[in-house]
Design a protein around this motif. Structure first.
Motif, PDB file in Angstrom:
ATOM      1  N   ARG A 287      75.409 -48.866  19.815  1.00 22.49           N
ATOM      2  CA  ARG A 287      74.670 -49.630  18.811  1.00 22.49           C
ATOM      3  C   ARG A 287      73.536 -50.448  19.457  1.00 22.49           C
ATOM      4  N   ALA A 288      73.757 -50.871  20.685  1.00 18.98           N
ATOM      5  CA  ALA A 288      72.724 -51.662  21.387  1.00 18.98           C
ATOM      6  C   ALA A 288      71.695 -50.742  22.058  1.00 18.98           C
ATOM      7  N   ASP A 289      71.862 -49.437  21.894  1.00 20.89           N
ATOM      8  CA  ASP A 289      70.935 -48.460  22.465  1.00 20.89           C
ATOM      9  C   ASP A 289      70.882 -48.534  23.996  1.00 20.89           C
ATOM     10  N   LYS A 290      72.028 -48.796  24.598  1.00 22.12           N
ATOM     11  CA  LYS A 290      72.109 -48.895  26.059  1.00 22.12           C
ATOM     12  C   LYS A 290      71.944 -47.516  26.709  1.00 22.12           C
ATOM     13  N   ARG A 291      72.236 -46.479  25.954  1.00 20.17           N
ATOM     14  CA  ARG A 291      72.124 -45.088  26.456  1.00 20.17           C
ATOM     15  C   ARG A 291      72.975 -44.847  27.689  1.00 20.17           C
ATOM     16  N   MET A 292      74.172 -45.398  27.661  1.00 20.42           N
ATOM     17  CA  MET A 292      75.131 -45.184  28.738  1.00 20.42           C
ATOM     18  C   MET A 292      76.527 -45.349  28.151  1.00 20.42           C
ATOM     19  N   THR A 293      77.477 -44.569  28.637  1.00 18.92           N
ATOM     20  CA  THR A 293      78.844 -44.706  28.132  1.00 18.92           C
ATOM     21  C   THR A 293      79.684 -45.465  29.153  1.00 18.92           C
ATOM     22  N   THR A 294      80.847 -45.928  28.706  1.00 22.60           N
ATOM     23  CA  THR A 294      81.719 -46.658  29.636  1.00 22.60           C
ATOM     24  C   THR A 294      82.147 -45.752  30.791  1.00 22.60           C
ATOM     25  N   SER A 295      82.330 -44.454  30.528  1.00 25.17           N
ATOM     26  CA  SER A 295      82.760 -43.616  31.662  1.00 25.17           C
ATOM     27  C   SER A 295      81.628 -43.437  32.672  1.00 25.17           C
ATOM     28  N   GLN A 296      80.387 -43.369  32.213  1.00 24.02           N
ATOM     29  CA  GLN A 296      79.260 -43.303  33.163  1.00 24.02           C
ATOM     30  C   GLN A 296      79.188 -44.586  33.997  1.00 24.02           C
ATOM     31  N   ILE A 297      79.428 -45.713  33.311  1.00 24.00           N
ATOM     32  CA  ILE A 297      79.354 -46.991  34.015  1.00 24.00           C
ATOM     33  C   ILE A 297      80.454 -47.072  35.083  1.00 24.00           C
ATOM     34  N   LEU A 298      81.659 -46.687  34.662  1.00 26.19           N
ATOM     35  CA  LEU A 298      82.787 -46.733  35.603  1.00 26.19           C
ATOM     36  C   LEU A 298      82.514 -45.865  36.820  1.00 26.19           C
ATOM     37  N   GLU A 299      81.946 -44.704  36.566  1.00 20.60           N
ATOM     38  CA  GLU A 299      81.652 -43.761  37.646  1.00 20.60           C
ATOM     39  C   GLU A 299      80.623 -44.367  38.620  1.00 20.60           C
ATOM     40  N   GLY A 300      79.531 -44.898  38.074  1.00 26.67           N
ATOM     41  CA  GLY A 300      78.477 -45.482  38.925  1.00 26.67           C
ATOM     42  C   GLY A 300      79.008 -46.642  39.755  1.00 26.67           C
ATOM     43  N   VAL A 301      79.787 -47.516  39.098  1.00 22.58           N
ATOM     44  CA  VAL A 301      80.328 -48.686  39.800  1.00 22.58           C
ATOM     45  C   VAL A 301      81.292 -48.240  40.892  1.00 22.58           C
ATOM     46  N   SER A 302      82.130 -47.246  40.592  1.00 24.09           N
ATOM     47  CA  SER A 302      83.098 -46.874  41.624  1.00 24.09           C
ATOM     48  C   SER A 302      82.402 -46.167  42.792  1.00 24.09           C
ATOM     49  N   CYS A 303      81.301 -45.471  42.535  1.00 23.25           N
ATOM     50  CA  CYS A 303      80.545 -44.868  43.658  1.00 23.25           C
ATOM     51  C   CYS A 303      79.979 -45.968  44.557  1.00 23.25           C
ATOM     52  N   ALA A 304      79.406 -47.015  43.929  1.00 23.93           N
ATOM     53  CA  ALA A 304      78.827 -48.106  44.727  1.00 23.93           C
ATOM     54  C   ALA A 304      79.921 -48.807  45.529  1.00 23.93           C
ATOM     55  N   LYS A 305      81.043 -49.112  44.865  1.00 26.18           N
ATOM     56  CA  LYS A 305      82.139 -49.790  45.582  1.00 26.18           C
ATOM     57  C   LYS A 305      82.682 -48.899  46.701  1.00 26.18           C
ATOM     58  N   GLY A 306      82.806 -47.625  46.384  1.00 22.83           N
ATOM     59  CA  GLY A 306      83.325 -46.673  47.383  1.00 22.83           C
ATOM     60  C   GLY A 306      82.441 -46.610  48.623  1.00 22.83           C
ATOM     61  N   ALA A 307      81.145 -46.855  48.445  1.00 20.27           N
ATOM     62  CA  ALA A 307      80.219 -46.796  49.584  1.00 20.27           C
ATOM     63  C   ALA A 307      80.176 -48.142  50.320  1.00 20.27           C
ATOM     64  N   GLY A 308      80.984 -49.100  49.856  1.00 19.36           N
ATOM     65  CA  GLY A 308      81.057 -50.396  50.553  1.00 19.36           C
ATOM     66  C   GLY A 308      80.003 -51.390  50.081  1.00 19.36           C
ATOM     67  N   ILE A 309      79.404 -51.131  48.922  1.00 21.01           N
ATOM     68  CA  ILE A 309      78.380 -52.048  48.395  1.00 21.01           C
ATOM     69  C   ILE A 309      79.070 -53.055  47.458  1.00 21.01           C
ATOM     70  N   ARG A 310      78.690 -54.336  47.594  1.00 21.62           N
ATOM     71  CA  ARG A 310      79.250 -55.348  46.703  1.00 21.62           C
ATOM     72  C   ARG A 310      78.619 -55.190  45.320  1.00 21.62           C
TER      73      ARG A 310
END
Ligand code: B12
Ligand code: SF4
Length: 452
Positions: A287-310
């Motif tokens: 509804r906010a037109d974010k053009r991203m789903t929660t699963s995409q967000i989870l995936e991106g965040v876990s990739c960053a965390k997995g690479a050791g990025i805060r």
């Protein structure tokens, strides 16, 4: 915990200095609330021209200071620029500014001052508004975004550097998305498009900060750092080849990161990434037109965390959607477990569809020009939501804080940058309090104070 210097006025100051003007920057975010220091600085520097950089949250302060500046120093020329001025130039002119500068300010300001100094006509200067005989007059806007590679590096000597936690710079200006809660730079400051710098120039500026200023950490203030996967990979490669050691922080969309990008960025000393998550509800995000789903967000965040990025995440409570949908954010935070959680309440800022047509979204704004109510986060008096009462919002914030503390998160009231897991909400003291009316001696917004 973080404090960055203001880049917009730094760019303008650098260009003016290069052309022989004497320049000083006063940053009230860093100097504190007492206006007396501002007036002492003005008295000592005795400027012929003063410019105010105005975004909506600091407009009430800027308005009062512009009026006071004109009262104390009627001969001083007053300019106003920044995103709020692009939205309401007539208000700034009514407050006492002689000129409102629209769009990117570097060359409009230089041209304006040169012409005024030479007694010339200002009509040919792009992007200025002024009061004329028949009311407000505007000159034509800059036809395109500036070539960022042609701009000089911001002269960091203009800032009182010990007041800031790290250096900052930009690799781009603008954003191609249209999230409904965001006052997009493209369409307000930039007429259209996104301006992106070359990797070579970005690397050169990092080298300049590392070598000339001993920078160990740099914050990229871009809306979205380098926009695309291909650009980020190419930048990371150039960074590694350059031998730079400086760490950096970027603001990105979670859907622009996968494992390959995250690992490349980590190898290029990316220390922290700020992701705008906004909500744990797919319905609210759509509804906010974010053009991203929660699963995409989870995936991106876990990739960053997995690479050791805060990972720091931004959330908005009060986006259009039921309380039950809003509550999904709590569970999503716990599942995602980012290092930092920064929760904001929705403010329907000017420049967004929520401000332009609030009723369409179940938002009510009694007085659209009561900017104090937009700045201090109070709900219920001027701004309210049909789908969520102030009491429900506060209850949800308290429930979130309890859930996060149970899981080891430390509130920003007590945390230091060394704490691994930190959260902040509008109920915390350090959140959005820079210009809060309670600190200025006035009452807190009653809707908040009675409920807290
Ligand atoms: C970095 C950033 C921050 C940093 C600020 C660091 C700092 N000291 O500058 C932090 C994280 C602290 C921050 C906080 C907040 N921010 Co902020 N932030 C940004 C961001 C991403 C980049 C700013 C920037 O450096 N831009 C690059 C420079 C080059 O552009 P510029 O400042 O606009 O300057 C150019 C022109 O505007 C003009 N100009 C500017 N000033 C002047 C002055 C004169 C005299 C002249 C002639 C011209 C001129 O010329 C400049 C050069 O071309 C912007 C989005 C954006 N893309 O701008 C949001 C943005 C400014 N933030 C926003 C908001 C809402 C906030 C917060 C309220 C968030 C919150 N809920 O807490 C707080 C408020 C803080 C406060 N007390 O003022 C909104 C403002 C919306 C609005 N209608 O005003 C923006 C636009 C984000 C958005 N898209 O919605 N922010
Ligand atoms: S929230 Fe971020 S992605 Fe969305 S329009 Fe604003 S800057 Fe662009």
């Amino acid at each position: 915990m973080y404090r960055e210097y203001p880049l917009g006025v730094g760019f303008i100051g650098t260009v003016l200095k290069e052309h022989g003007y004497e320049v000083a920057i006063f940053d009230q975010n860093a100097e504190g609330l007492d206006d007396e220091l501002l007036w002492q600085t003005v008295q000592a520097f005795a400027p012929e021209v003063v410019g105010f950089s105005v975004i909506t949250p600091n407009y009430p302060v800027a308005r009062a200071q512009i009026t006071e500046m004109k009262r104390r120093y009627p001969e001083t020329l007053v300019l106003a620029g920044g995103i709020h001025v692009n939205l309401f130039p007539e208000d700034l002119l009514a407050d006492g500014a002689d000129y409102a500068v629209l769009g990117e300010g570097e060359y409009s300001t230089l041209e304006l001052l040169n012409r005024l100094a030479g007694g010339g006509d200002v009509e040919g200067v792009h992007g200025i508004a002024m009061i004329g005989l028949g009311g407000i007059r505007k000159t034509s806007r800059q036809p395109a975004a500036l070539d960022l590679d042609a701009l000089p590096f911001v002269d960091r000597g203009l800032y009182d550097l010990p007041k800031y936690t790290h250096h900052s710079m930009v690799a781009s200006r603008g954003c191609p998305y249209r999230c409904k809660f965001c006052c997009n730079y493209t369409g307000t400051v930039l007429v259209k498009g996104v301006a992106v710098r070359s990797h070579e120039k970005v690397i050169q500026e990092l080298q300049y900060l590392e070598q000339d200023y001993g920078a160990s950490e740099v914050f990229f203030a871009d809306d979205i750092f380098l926009l695309k996967k291909s650009e980020m990979l190419a930048f990371a490669k150039t960074y590694v080849e350059s031998g730079l050691r400086v760490c950096w922080i970027g603001q990105m969309r979670a859907d622009s990161i996968d494992r390959e990008v995250a690992e490349a960025l980590a190898a290029a000393n990316c220390r922290r990434i700020y992701f705008g998550v906004e909500s744990g509800s797919d319905e609210i995000l759509a509804r906010a037109d974010k053009r991203m789903t929660t699963s995409q967000i989870l995936e991106g965040v876990s990739c960053a965390k997995g690479a050791g990025i805060r990972v720091k995440t931004g959330w908005i409570y009060g986006l259009p959607g039921s309380v039950a949908e809003q509550r999904k954010s709590i569970e999503f935070m716990l599942r995602m477990r980012p290092h930092e959680i920064s929760i904001h309440q929705l403010i329907p800022f000017p420049g967004t569809p929520y401000y332009r047509s609030p009723a369409e979204f179940g938002i009510r704004i009694r007085d659209p020009k009561d900017f104090e109510s937009f700045c201090y986060g109070g709900l219920g008096n001027n701004v309210s939501f049909d789908y969520m009462s102030p009491a429900q919002l506060i209850e949800l914030l308290e429930q979130t804080a309890e859930a996060l503390e149970r899981e080891g998160y430390v509130s920003s009231d007590e945390a230091t940058a060394a704490d691994p897991f930190i959260y902040t909400t509008p109920l915390n003291l350090n959140s959005m309090t820079v210009f809060r009316s309670d600190k200025r001696g006035g009452p807190l917004n009653p809707a908040m104070s009675s409920a807290c």
